[in-house]
Structures are given as C-alpha cells and as structure tokens.
Design a protein around this motif. Structure first.
Motif, mmCIF file in Angstrom:
data_model
loop_
_atom_site.group_PDB
_atom_site.id
_atom_site.type_symbol
_atom_site.label_atom_id
_atom_site.label_comp_id
_atom_site.label_asym_id
_atom_site.label_seq_id
_atom_site.Cartn_x
_atom_site.Cartn_y
_atom_site.Cartn_z
ATOM 1 N N MET A 146 0.918 -1.328 -0.049
ATOM 2 C CA MET A 146 0.146 0.038 0.026
ATOM 3 C C MET A 146 1.065 1.235 0.115
ATOM 4 O O MET A 146 1.922 1.208 0.668
ATOM 5 C CB MET A 146 -0.949 -0.152 1.315
ATOM 6 C CG MET A 146 -1.971 -0.986 1.348
ATOM 7 S SD MET A 146 -2.933 -1.066 2.643
ATOM 8 C CE MET A 146 -3.135 0.805 3.075
ATOM 9 N N SER A 147 0.325 2.277 -0.629
ATOM 10 C CA SER A 147 1.207 3.337 -0.566
ATOM 11 C C SER A 147 1.202 4.170 0.870
ATOM 12 O O SER A 147 0.246 4.044 1.588
ATOM 13 C CB SER A 147 0.333 4.541 -1.462
ATOM 14 O OG SER A 147 0.537 4.156 -2.742
ATOM 15 N N PRO A 148 2.213 4.705 1.219
ATOM 16 C CA PRO A 148 2.407 5.384 2.412
ATOM 17 C C PRO A 148 1.212 6.502 2.651
ATOM 18 O O PRO A 148 0.863 7.187 1.879
ATOM 19 C CB PRO A 148 3.814 5.994 2.317
ATOM 20 C CG PRO A 148 4.163 6.058 1.268
ATOM 21 C CD PRO A 148 3.468 5.008 0.451
ATOM 22 N N VAL A 149 0.958 6.705 3.936
ATOM 23 C CA VAL A 149 0.195 7.727 4.332
ATOM 24 C C VAL A 149 0.912 8.912 4.778
ATOM 25 O O VAL A 149 1.686 8.741 5.802
ATOM 26 C CB VAL A 149 -1.182 7.278 5.113
ATOM 27 C CG1 VAL A 149 -1.956 8.517 5.563
ATOM 28 C CG2 VAL A 149 -1.719 6.377 4.517
ATOM 29 N N ASP A 150 0.942 10.036 4.240
ATOM 30 C CA ASP A 150 1.502 11.298 4.891
ATOM 31 C C ASP A 150 2.991 10.803 4.977
ATOM 32 O O ASP A 150 3.932 11.345 5.808
ATOM 33 C CB ASP A 150 1.218 11.801 6.214
ATOM 34 C CG ASP A 150 -0.266 12.326 6.181
ATOM 35 O OD1 ASP A 150 -0.640 12.789 5.139
ATOM 36 O OD2 ASP A 150 -0.946 12.074 7.086
ATOM 37 N N LYS A 151 3.429 10.112 3.858
ATOM 38 C CA LYS A 151 4.832 9.606 3.644
ATOM 39 C C LYS A 151 5.280 8.734 4.781
ATOM 40 O O LYS A 151 6.733 8.624 5.051
ATOM 41 C CB LYS A 151 5.816 10.935 3.634
ATOM 42 C CG LYS A 151 5.678 11.752 2.318
ATOM 43 C CD LYS A 151 6.643 12.769 2.051
ATOM 44 C CE LYS A 151 6.311 13.633 0.962
ATOM 45 N NZ LYS A 151 7.079 14.674 0.789
ATOM 46 N N LYS A 152 4.745 8.262 5.392
ATOM 47 C CA LYS A 152 4.760 7.187 6.846
ATOM 48 C C LYS A 152 4.342 5.834 6.536
ATOM 49 O O LYS A 152 3.241 5.713 5.692
ATOM 50 C CB LYS A 152 4.316 7.614 7.871
ATOM 51 C CG LYS A 152 4.815 9.005 8.421
ATOM 52 C CD LYS A 152 4.564 9.236 9.687
ATOM 53 C CE LYS A 152 5.160 10.613 10.299
ATOM 54 N NZ LYS A 152 4.942 10.904 11.501
ATOM 55 N N TYR A 153 5.229 5.015 6.691
ATOM 56 C CA TYR A 153 4.897 3.407 6.373
ATOM 57 C C TYR A 153 4.518 2.895 7.754
ATOM 58 O O TYR A 153 5.016 3.016 8.638
ATOM 59 C CB TYR A 153 6.247 2.881 5.803
ATOM 60 C CG TYR A 153 6.556 3.140 4.413
ATOM 61 C CD1 TYR A 153 6.329 2.362 3.377
ATOM 62 C CD2 TYR A 153 7.109 4.510 4.222
ATOM 63 C CE1 TYR A 153 6.640 2.819 2.063
ATOM 64 C CE2 TYR A 153 7.847 4.862 3.080
ATOM 65 C CZ TYR A 153 7.231 3.989 1.815
ATOM 66 O OH TYR A 153 7.467 4.517 0.530
ATOM 67 N N SER A 154 3.276 2.339 7.612
ATOM 68 C CA SER A 154 2.636 1.612 8.836
ATOM 69 C C SER A 154 3.379 0.500 9.270
ATOM 70 O O SER A 154 4.189 -0.303 8.429
ATOM 71 C CB SER A 154 1.099 1.270 8.602
ATOM 72 O OG SER A 154 0.971 0.434 7.409
ATOM 73 N N GLU A 155 3.009 -0.400 10.425
ATOM 74 C CA GLU A 155 3.606 -1.676 10.505
ATOM 75 C C GLU A 155 3.282 -2.536 9.401
ATOM 76 O O GLU A 155 4.160 -3.658 9.168
ATOM 77 C CB GLU A 155 3.404 -2.060 11.988
ATOM 78 C CG GLU A 155 1.948 -2.441 12.308
ATOM 79 C CD GLU A 155 1.684 -2.950 13.657
ATOM 80 O OE1 GLU A 155 1.032 -3.768 13.968
ATOM 81 O OE2 GLU A 155 2.388 -2.418 14.698
ATOM 82 N N ARG A 156 2.094 -2.621 8.921
ATOM 83 C CA ARG A 156 1.418 -3.486 8.132
ATOM 84 C C ARG A 156 2.424 -3.250 6.894
ATOM 85 O O ARG A 156 2.886 -4.449 6.073
ATOM 86 C CB ARG A 156 0.285 -3.060 7.691
ATOM 87 C CG ARG A 156 -0.607 -4.021 6.805
ATOM 88 C CD ARG A 156 -2.082 -3.586 6.445
ATOM 89 N NE ARG A 156 -2.425 -4.580 5.431
ATOM 90 C CZ ARG A 156 -3.123 -4.086 4.376
ATOM 91 N NH1 ARG A 156 -3.609 -3.166 4.094
ATOM 92 N NH2 ARG A 156 -3.658 -5.115 3.473
ATOM 93 N N GLN A 157 2.626 -2.236 6.243
ATOM 94 C CA GLN A 157 3.588 -2.075 5.083
ATOM 95 C C GLN A 157 5.104 -2.329 5.236
ATOM 96 O O GLN A 157 5.464 -3.104 4.602
ATOM 97 C CB GLN A 157 3.736 -0.523 4.551
ATOM 98 C CG GLN A 157 2.142 -0.119 4.326
ATOM 99 C CD GLN A 157 1.948 1.528 4.479
ATOM 100 O OE1 GLN A 157 2.403 2.059 5.289
ATOM 101 N NE2 GLN A 157 1.765 2.069 3.165
ATOM 102 N N VAL A 158 5.499 -2.109 6.513
ATOM 103 C CA VAL A 158 6.898 -2.373 6.616
ATOM 104 C C VAL A 158 7.157 -4.006 6.617
ATOM 105 O O VAL A 158 8.112 -4.517 6.380
ATOM 106 C CB VAL A 158 7.400 -1.814 7.911
ATOM 107 C CG1 VAL A 158 8.915 -2.373 8.249
ATOM 108 C CG2 VAL A 158 7.704 -0.342 7.871
ATOM 109 N N ALA A 159 6.072 -4.746 7.537
ATOM 110 C CA ALA A 159 6.087 -6.162 7.630
ATOM 111 C C ALA A 159 5.869 -6.833 6.126
ATOM 112 O O ALA A 159 6.874 -7.816 5.833
ATOM 113 C CB ALA A 159 4.974 -6.579 8.407
ATOM 114 N N ARG A 160 5.249 -6.361 5.404
ATOM 115 C CA ARG A 160 5.070 -6.783 3.921
ATOM 116 C C ARG A 160 6.633 -6.551 3.272
ATOM 117 O O ARG A 160 6.855 -7.347 2.538
ATOM 118 C CB ARG A 160 3.895 -6.286 3.196
ATOM 119 C CG ARG A 160 3.520 -6.744 1.909
ATOM 120 C CD ARG A 160 2.480 -6.388 1.319
ATOM 121 N NE ARG A 160 1.121 -6.997 1.830
ATOM 122 C CZ ARG A 160 0.487 -7.778 1.288
ATOM 123 N NH1 ARG A 160 0.842 -8.183 -0.247
ATOM 124 N NH2 ARG A 160 -0.744 -8.519 1.819
#
Length: 185
Positions: free
Chosen positions: A53-67
């Motif tokens: 998924m695209s980052p939100v406000d240029k921040k990567y969530s734990e979901r995105q980092v895990a993936r």
C-alpha cells in the motif's frame, strides 16, 4: 542487516520495533531503507506495482513494513510473481484488509518465531518444520491461545503459507552456504 551479499540476512525482531509505530505514527522511507537495506527505489517500485500500500503522509505503517520485510526475505529464492500470489492467498487484495486472514505484522512475527525455533539449519527436518508451525499457530504469539481466522480454512491457509515461506527462506540460506563453499574452492 549486513552489506555482504553472501552473509546471512539478519532478522528484524518486529516486536522490538512495534512501539515506534505507535509513537511516530509510522516510519519514513529513509528509516525503512536503513532498517531493511533495500533501496528507496525498490520499495517505491513495489508500491507502484501494487504489492504494498502507498504510505500515508509519507509514513509507512507496521503493515507496510512487515510486507516489505516478507517480500525482501522471499525474493532471494522465489520469483516476485510467486511471492505476490502467495501473499494474495494469505491476505487477498493489498488495499483491502477485510479479506486478510492475518495481519502482515503478525505473519512476519510468526515467520520470525519459526525461524528462531528451527535454527540452527543443520538440525532442520521437514517433519520438525510442520510441528514448529503447528505449535506456533496453537500459541498465537505467546498468548496461550490458538490462531483462529474469520474464514473456515484460515488456519490451513496460514499453515500452508508459513510452510512455503519457511522452505523458501531455508532454500535461500542453503544457496548462500553453497555459494560461500564455492568461493573457498
């Protein structure tokens, strides 16, 4: 993670970094790059392809980092198209969390825990792998209760995906060992 291509990739203890997401609201691309050793362009390419998924406000969530961590781990021994297919079997559409059988962060934590339990690789057997996966699923992240998904075959799908992930991980580790031995000749 080390920069030596032949050395073993250091696993990231996701539980140790999880509080950072709560405090900061996510990690910046530069932090993800530093943590993973991946190039920013690689991560952005994966986003463009719809794998993350695209980052939100240029921040990567734990979901995105895990993936990102899962894809990076698997890409050393599995074609990217097959990684995407595997991730879709576990969590469907990357943009739709309602079809997920498990959160990506929890999946990564399972992977981390299983790898820690099957090492050293010299003591690994396929029978032992199935047992370790079953034990981890029965003890959902040390909570003393088993994993249950919201669809009827979720536990089997999770077990099968974890087995494929572990076999791919071990294949990568064995390939690195073979390359190291070849260099010594």
């Amino acid at each position: 993670m080390t920069s030596d291509k032949n050395s073993r990739q250091e696993l990231i203890d996701f539980e140790a970094i999880r509080p950072a997401f709560a405090v900061t609201g996510g990690l910046m691309l530069s932090q993800v790059v530093e943590m993973t050793g991946l190039g920013g362009s690689t991560i952005q390419n994966w986003i463009k392809r719809g794998w993350i998924m695209s980052p939100v406000d240029k921040k990567y969530s734990e979901r995105q980092v895990a993936r990102i961590l899962i894809i990076d781990m698997l890409r050393k021994s599995m074609q990217l198209e097959n990684i995407l297919r595997l991730m879709e079997c576990v969590n469907g559409d990357v943009e739709d969390q309602s079809d997920d059988i498990i959160k990506d962060a929890d999946l990564y934590i399972y992977i981390y825990n299983i790898i820690k339990r099957i090492e050293p690789l010299e003591k690994f057997t396929l029978d032992r792998l199935d047992g370790v996966i079953d034990d981890e699923i029965k003890d959902y992240h040390g909570a003393g209760e088993g994993y249950t998904g919201h669809v009827s075959d979720a536990t089997k799908r999770l077990h099968d995906a974890l087995k494929i992930i572990m076999l791919t991980y071990m294949s990568s580790e064995l390939r690195k060992r073979a390359e190291s031995e070849l260099e010594k000749m």
